[in-house]
Design an enzyme around this catalytic site. Structure first.
Site, mmCIF file in Angstrom:
data_model
loop_
_atom_site.group_PDB
_atom_site.id
_atom_site.type_symbol
_atom_site.label_atom_id
_atom_site.label_comp_id
_atom_site.label_asym_id
_atom_site.label_seq_id
_atom_site.Cartn_x
_atom_site.Cartn_y
_atom_site.Cartn_z
ATOM 1 C CG HIS A 66 -1.845 -1.142 1.295
ATOM 2 N ND1 HIS A 66 -1.562 -2.275 2.012
ATOM 3 C CD2 HIS A 66 -3.056 -1.340 0.723
ATOM 4 C CE1 HIS A 66 -2.561 -3.125 1.884
ATOM 5 N NE2 HIS A 66 -3.484 -2.590 1.103
ATOM 6 C CG HIS A 121 1.029 -2.952 5.867
ATOM 7 N ND1 HIS A 121 1.583 -4.134 5.457
ATOM 8 C CD2 HIS A 121 0.174 -2.585 4.892
ATOM 9 C CE1 HIS A 121 1.086 -4.465 4.283
ATOM 10 N NE2 HIS A 121 0.223 -3.542 3.919
ATOM 11 C CG ASP A 176 5.149 -4.257 7.858
ATOM 12 O OD1 ASP A 176 6.210 -4.811 8.186
ATOM 13 O OD2 ASP A 176 4.030 -4.663 8.190
#
Length: 160
Positions: free
Chosen positions: A37, A80, A84
């Protein structure tokens, strides 16, 4: 612990929730160390910033703010871990800058003992994509439609 029936059950569970976690039926894979993302959000900003005219600074600001807010929302939604997101941002921006530096410098496209980029495993792939580009590609823009004329740029170059 993964039998075909268990996998089929998980697939059916994901399909029933349309892949969303809002119904409480989402089964995560547990492999969190890189946020895709964040990559999409950061890469979208970098593309807009690099390949649109400088005079489109409101678009640049909007893209930057949107990307930043999107990354914050990924963190807030617990999609996340923070590490990350940081790793994804770092890797995405470094690869972007390395690739564009190499693409815009003719000396870095030459094989030689002092060009350490030639030792990278992806250098042949890079050269394949950049082999017909002799220098910096000029950034020229034009409105693709014959109307409205007021949207046509007087100076189509990015730096004007």
């Amino acid at each position: 612990n993964s039998s075909p029936s268990l996998i089929a059950g998980r697939v059916a569970q994901l399909i029933s929730g349309f892949g969303l976690s809002i119904n409480g039926k989402h089964t995560y894979c547990g492999d969190f160390i890189y946020s895709g993302h964040t990559v999409v959000l950061v890469l979208s900003y970098l593309i807009i910033k690099e390949y649109t005219p400088k005079k489109c600074y409101p678009l640049h600001w909007l893209a930057g703010i949107t990307s930043f807010v999107g990354v914050i929302l990924v963190l807030i939604s617990h999609g996340h871990y923070t590490v990350d997101v940081i790793i994804a941002y770092y890797i995405t921006t470094r690869l972007w800058y390395i690739y564009h530096t190499m693409a815009n410098n003719a000396q870095l496209k030459l094989n030689g003992p002092n060009n350490f980029f030639t030792r990278l495993w992806w250098f042949p792939i890079f050269m394949y994509f950049e082999k017909n580009v002799s220098g910096v590609v000029p950034r020229q823009y034009e409105w693709p439609l014959p109307w409205p004329r007021r949207l046509l740029a007087k100076h189509p170059n990015r730096d004007s």
